[in-house]
Scaffold this motif. Structure first.
Motif, PDB file in Angstrom:
ATOM      1  N   PHE A  46       0.850  -1.193   0.000  1.00 23.42           N
ATOM      2  CA  PHE A  46       0.000   0.000   0.000  1.00 23.42           C
ATOM      3  C   PHE A  46       0.890   1.248   0.000  1.00 23.42           C
ATOM      4  O   PHE A  46       0.710   2.156  -0.807  1.00 23.42           O
ATOM      5  CB  PHE A  46      -0.920  -0.013   1.228  1.00 23.42           C
ATOM      6  N   ALA A  47       1.882   1.249   0.895  1.00 24.79           N
ATOM      7  CA  ALA A  47       2.797   2.402   1.002  1.00 24.79           C
ATOM      8  C   ALA A  47       3.594   2.577  -0.286  1.00 24.79           C
ATOM      9  O   ALA A  47       3.738   3.700  -0.794  1.00 24.79           O
ATOM     10  CB  ALA A  47       3.736   2.199   2.190  1.00 24.79           C
ATOM     11  N   GLY A  48       4.089   1.484  -0.847  1.00 30.88           N
ATOM     12  CA  GLY A  48       4.879   1.534  -2.084  1.00 30.88           C
ATOM     13  C   GLY A  48       4.086   2.139  -3.239  1.00 30.88           C
ATOM     14  O   GLY A  48       4.583   2.988  -3.985  1.00 30.88           O
ATOM     15  N   ASN A  49       2.843   1.714  -3.364  1.00 30.83           N
ATOM     16  CA  ASN A  49       2.003   2.235  -4.441  1.00 30.83           C
ATOM     17  C   ASN A  49       1.633   3.693  -4.219  1.00 30.83           C
ATOM     18  O   ASN A  49       1.518   4.466  -5.180  1.00 30.83           O
ATOM     19  CB  ASN A  49       0.729   1.388  -4.568  1.00 30.83           C
ATOM     20  N   LEU A  50       1.445   4.045  -2.952  1.00 29.98           N
ATOM     21  CA  LEU A  50       1.117   5.432  -2.626  1.00 29.98           C
ATOM     22  C   LEU A  50       2.278   6.364  -2.992  1.00 29.98           C
ATOM     23  O   LEU A  50       2.078   7.441  -3.568  1.00 29.98           O
ATOM     24  CB  LEU A  50       0.800   5.530  -1.127  1.00 29.98           C
ATOM     25  N   VAL A  51       3.510   5.931  -2.687  1.00 29.17           N
ATOM     26  CA  VAL A  51       4.706   6.712  -3.049  1.00 29.17           C
ATOM     27  C   VAL A  51       4.797   6.804  -4.574  1.00 29.17           C
ATOM     28  O   VAL A  51       5.071   7.877  -5.132  1.00 29.17           O
ATOM     29  CB  VAL A  51       5.992   6.079  -2.455  1.00 29.17           C
ATOM     30  N   THR A  52       4.556   5.667  -5.257  1.00 27.79           N
ATOM     31  CA  THR A  52       4.617   5.648  -6.725  1.00 27.79           C
ATOM     32  C   THR A  52       3.631   6.650  -7.326  1.00 27.79           C
ATOM     33  O   THR A  52       3.920   7.318  -8.323  1.00 27.79           O
ATOM     34  CB  THR A  52       4.300   4.221  -7.248  1.00 27.79           C
ATOM     35  N   TRP A  53       2.458   6.736  -6.723  1.00 29.76           N
ATOM     36  CA  TRP A  53       1.411   7.629  -7.234  1.00 29.76           C
ATOM     37  C   TRP A  53       1.724   9.097  -6.907  1.00 29.76           C
ATOM     38  O   TRP A  53       1.624   9.964  -7.773  1.00 29.76           O
ATOM     39  CB  TRP A  53       0.062   7.235  -6.617  1.00 29.76           C
ATOM     40  N   LEU A 168      -2.641   4.347  -7.508  1.00 26.98           N
ATOM     41  CA  LEU A 168      -3.565   4.513  -6.382  1.00 26.98           C
ATOM     42  C   LEU A 168      -4.541   3.334  -6.333  1.00 26.98           C
ATOM     43  O   LEU A 168      -4.846   2.788  -5.261  1.00 26.98           O
ATOM     44  CB  LEU A 168      -4.330   5.837  -6.527  1.00 26.98           C
ATOM     45  N   TRP A 169      -5.029   2.953  -7.519  1.00 26.15           N
ATOM     46  CA  TRP A 169      -5.898   1.772  -7.630  1.00 26.15           C
ATOM     47  C   TRP A 169      -5.187   0.547  -7.047  1.00 26.15           C
ATOM     48  O   TRP A 169      -5.743  -0.209  -6.270  1.00 26.15           O
ATOM     49  CB  TRP A 169      -6.254   1.565  -9.109  1.00 26.15           C
ATOM     50  N   MET A 170      -3.901   0.397  -7.420  1.00 25.68           N
ATOM     51  CA  MET A 170      -3.142  -0.776  -6.957  1.00 25.68           C
ATOM     52  C   MET A 170      -2.860  -0.726  -5.450  1.00 25.68           C
ATOM     53  O   MET A 170      -2.736  -1.768  -4.806  1.00 25.68           O
ATOM     54  CB  MET A 170      -1.822  -0.904  -7.730  1.00 25.68           C
ATOM     55  N   ALA A 171      -2.752   0.517  -4.905  1.00 25.12           N
ATOM     56  CA  ALA A 171      -2.552   0.623  -3.449  1.00 25.12           C
ATOM     57  C   ALA A 171      -3.723  -0.039  -2.738  1.00 25.12           C
ATOM     58  O   ALA A 171      -3.540  -0.809  -1.783  1.00 25.12           O
ATOM     59  CB  ALA A 171      -2.425   2.090  -3.034  1.00 25.12           C
ATOM     60  N   PHE A 172      -4.928   0.239  -3.219  1.00 31.41           N
ATOM     61  CA  PHE A 172      -6.115  -0.319  -2.566  1.00 31.41           C
ATOM     62  C   PHE A 172      -6.363  -1.771  -2.972  1.00 31.41           C
ATOM     63  O   PHE A 172      -6.748  -2.592  -2.138  1.00 31.41           O
ATOM     64  CB  PHE A 172      -7.343   0.553  -2.870  1.00 31.41           C
ATOM     65  N   VAL A 173      -6.134  -2.077  -4.252  1.00 28.85           N
ATOM     66  CA  VAL A 173      -6.415  -3.434  -4.741  1.00 28.85           C
ATOM     67  C   VAL A 173      -5.383  -4.438  -4.209  1.00 28.85           C
ATOM     68  O   VAL A 173      -5.742  -5.472  -3.657  1.00 28.85           O
ATOM     69  CB  VAL A 173      -6.434  -3.435  -6.289  1.00 28.85           C
ATOM     70  N   ASN A 174      -4.109  -4.107  -4.372  1.00 31.17           N
ATOM     71  CA  ASN A 174      -3.064  -5.049  -3.967  1.00 31.17           C
ATOM     72  C   ASN A 174      -2.768  -4.931  -2.463  1.00 31.17           C
ATOM     73  O   ASN A 174      -2.857  -5.917  -1.732  1.00 31.17           O
ATOM     74  CB  ASN A 174      -1.802  -4.800  -4.801  1.00 31.17           C
ATOM     75  N   GLY A 175      -2.457  -3.700  -2.029  1.00 30.38           N
ATOM     76  CA  GLY A 175      -2.171  -3.508  -0.602  1.00 30.38           C
ATOM     77  C   GLY A 175      -3.394  -3.785   0.252  1.00 30.38           C
ATOM     78  O   GLY A 175      -3.365  -4.617   1.162  1.00 30.38           O
TER      79      GLY A 175
END
Lengths: 188, 99
Positions: A46-53, A168-175
């Motif tokens: 979740f954190a990784g995807n949030l930083v990416t976004w 952001l989608w992946m933060a919620f979907v994956n994380g």
């Protein structure tokens, strides 16, 4: 006190009952540990995807940190929860080797054989991870397969239909998916 | 000749002991988890745990986690020994050494 008298058929039934409950306890303990691992990875992903976004320039560093901290957490989980048998070592080096091979093959696919962009990378790694999750589920429990299928499907939906907000989608979907999946495993 | 343990032999108590015995030594199961694993009702499970505790086969620890009471049941060394002997007797019966 009256001593119980039973025949061999009843004795076999009692032993089958014992086997069944032992299997259920093992499954329950496995889900308990797997749920901790899933929640751990879920928070990191979740954190990784949030930083990416939010800060795409730092995405590379963020994912290296996610992977290192994630694997370290799993190793710690294994060390503090050694297997329940006399011959089990406190730490099995093969676990570390599995992750080295996993990441090496992923890197080979995404950066050597193919030159994946951020969106492709963001799709490939969750799909790749979930593939192993589902394969493990064939041996260790259907919950892994269910979680893997849901995250895989939602990742593909994101890849094809979600625009710039894909990380952001992946933060919620994956994380988020891993966190919810982990919490669900505790209730099974 | 070994004999079946009358306390463990009862079906629900056999399930309870089998579940606790499958854990590492000194590890226990929460009441709610044990209930789920055995498929027993609260009252029935409580009564059989009490029987096992009176025999010294399990220990029962009650604590509060936050505001919620939590009961943890753990197999004692005596309980593990009795369960192992019970299983050995069952295996002997199947092998035809006992009737």
């Amino acid at each position: 006190m009256v001593t119980a008298m039973i025949d061999s058929k009843q004795a076999a039934e009692a032993l089958a009952e014992i086997d069944d409950i032992v299997q259920r306890v093992r499954q329950s303990r496995l889900y308990e540990l797997a749920s901790l691992a899933a929640i751990w990875w879920g928070v990191l992903v979740f954190a990784g995807n949030l930083v990416t976004w939010a800060w795409p320039l730092y995405a590379g560093y963020a994912w290296i940190a996610v992977d290192v901290v994630g694997v370290a957490g799993l190793v710690a989980l294994r060390v503090f929860n050694p297997p329940h048998h006399a011959y089990g070592a406190a730490f099995d080096i093969r676990l570390l080797l599995v992750f080295v091979l996993f990441f090496a093959f992923g890197y080979l696919c995404t950066s050597v054989i193919g030159q994946f962009g951020p969106r492709q990378q963001g799709t490939f790694w969750p799909l790749y991870f979930m593939l192993f999750y589902m394969l493990a589920g064939l041996w260790f429990g259907t919950a892994f397969v269910a979680i893997g299928l849901v995250i895989t499907a939602l990742t593909l939906i994101g890849f094809f239909y979600i625009g710039a907000a894909f990380p952001l989608w992946m933060a919620f979907v994956n994380g988020g998916g891993l966190i919810l999946g982990g919490l669900w495993m505790r209730r099974i | 000749m070994a004999e079946l343990d009358d306390i463990i032999h009862q079906p629900l108590r056999l399930k309870i002991m089998a579940a606790l015995n499958a854990l590492p030594v000194a590890s226990g199961l929460e009441f709610a988890r044990l209930k789920k694993l055995t498929g027993a009702t609260d009252g029935n499970l409580g009564a059989h745990i009490e029987t096992l505790a009176k025999a010294g086969y399990v220990s029962v620890d009650k604590a509060f986690v936050g505001k919620k009471p939590q009961t943890t049941v753990t197999a004692t060394a005596a309980g593990r020994g009795a369960f192992a002997r019970h299983v050995a007797t069952l295996q002997e019966i199947i092998a035809g050494k006992q009737v």
